[in-house]
Design a protein around this motif. Structure first.
Motif, PDB file in Angstrom:
ATOM      1  N   THR A   1      -0.317  -5.529  -5.081  1.00  0.00           N
ATOM      2  CA  THR A   1      -1.682  -5.059  -4.881  1.00  0.00           C
ATOM      3  C   THR A   1      -2.017  -4.044  -5.964  1.00  0.00           C
ATOM      4  O   THR A   1      -1.262  -3.091  -6.186  1.00  0.00           O
ATOM      5  CB  THR A   1      -1.858  -4.406  -3.494  1.00  0.00           C
TER       6      THR A   1
ATOM      7  N   SER B   1      -5.260  -8.339  -4.888  1.00  0.00           N
ATOM      8  CA  SER B   1      -3.854  -8.590  -4.578  1.00  0.00           C
ATOM      9  C   SER B   1      -3.492 -10.020  -4.952  1.00  0.00           C
ATOM     10  O   SER B   1      -4.320 -10.929  -4.840  1.00  0.00           O
ATOM     11  CB  SER B   1      -3.571  -8.387  -3.082  1.00  0.00           C
TER      12      SER B   1
ATOM     13  N   ALA C   1       0.838  -1.207   0.000  1.00  0.00           N
ATOM     14  CA  ALA C   1       0.000   0.000   0.000  1.00  0.00           C
ATOM     15  C   ALA C   1       0.871   1.254   0.000  1.00  0.00           C
ATOM     16  O   ALA C   1       0.620   2.208  -0.757  1.00  0.00           O
ATOM     17  CB  ALA C   1      -0.931  -0.004   1.212  1.00  0.00           C
TER      18      ALA C   1
ATOM     19  N   GLU D   1      -8.601  -0.189  -3.590  1.00  0.00           N
ATOM     20  CA  GLU D   1      -7.974  -1.493  -3.791  1.00  0.00           C
ATOM     21  C   GLU D   1      -8.858  -2.379  -4.662  1.00  0.00           C
ATOM     22  O   GLU D   1     -10.057  -2.495  -4.439  1.00  0.00           O
ATOM     23  CB  GLU D   1      -7.723  -2.174  -2.454  1.00  0.00           C
TER      24      GLU D   1
ATOM     25  N   TYR E   1      -4.436  -1.175  -7.487  1.00  0.00           N
ATOM     26  CA  TYR E   1      -5.383  -0.135  -7.098  1.00  0.00           C
ATOM     27  C   TYR E   1      -5.908   0.570  -8.345  1.00  0.00           C
ATOM     28  O   TYR E   1      -5.252   0.598  -9.390  1.00  0.00           O
ATOM     29  CB  TYR E   1      -4.716   0.911  -6.207  1.00  0.00           C
TER      30      TYR E   1
END
Length: 211
Positions: A166, A152, A94, A149, A168
């Motif tokens: 991940t 992942s 993140a 998000e 986004y």
């Protein structure tokens, strides 16, 4: 006059057909991209992380959201590697995504400002250094609330550590508000930036459109 009306009618009838054809081509390209992504994940041993859905469904939803947003949608990937705790790895990814977006935003703005200054025959690169650094740092902080998000994937390195990616999706129209908040505080770092605040603000609103 009748010919003109016929041409207008014909154009109106053809427009939906052209749009449908464009959407069909886009959907075909996205399906191809999804299949290639699935093959890549399988070959490299990536698994969907922290979801009850299948990887294929996650990818479908991801590309559907990007398609819905169109030019306003931007994909940002956060990466984490060599971690043992999956929770820590998730946070690392993140943070990495926010840093990546901030660096892209800073690079884009710097390119616009330098190009504009060169066009005016002036150079204030040194005066702007603190401003660029502050802007990136503040965008990194502000953009967190705009990062949606999507999914992942994780893989085992075989030595007790993992790698995580991940994905986004950012709406650039919403993200522009975060960039403007960052700009407001970053301007305090540079008198040169303050003198050109209105023009710089317009570059920030445009985001990545000029790249």
């Amino acid at each position: 006059m009748k010919k003109l009306i016929m041409l207008i009618v014909a154009a109106c009838l053809m427009a939906p057909m052209a749009m449908a054809d464009t959407n069909k081509q886009l959907q075909k390209a996205m399906n191809k991209e999804k299949k290639e992504k699935m093959k890549e994940y399988k070959k490299e041993n990536w698994k969907l992380f922290a979801s009850s859905r299948t990887l294929e469904v996650a990818l479908l939803k991801h590309y559907d959201k990007l398609n819905t947003l169109g030019d306003d949608g931007r994909e940002v990937v956060g990466v984490a590697s060599k971690f043992k705790s999956k929770n820590i790895g998730k946070q690392m990814a993140a943070n990495n995504a926010c840093v990546t977006y901030a660096q892209q935003a800073g690079s884009s703005l710097k390119g616009r400002v330098m190009s504009d200054m060169a066009g005016d025959g002036t150079s204030a690169e040194g005066e702007f250094d603190h401003f660029y650094g502050a802007y990136e740092r503040l965008v990194e902080k502000e953009i967190k609330g705009e990062m949606e998000e999507s999914y992942s994937v994780i893989r085992d390195n075989g030595d007790g550590t993992y790698e995580l990616q991940t994905f986004y999706i950012v709406s650039e129209s919403a993200a522009s508000k975060a960039r403007l908040r960052a700009l407001e505080n970053a301007l305090k770092e540079s008198e040169a930036a303050q003198r050109n605040a209105d023009k710089i603000a317009s570059f920030v609103r445009e985001g990545f459109e000029q790249q």
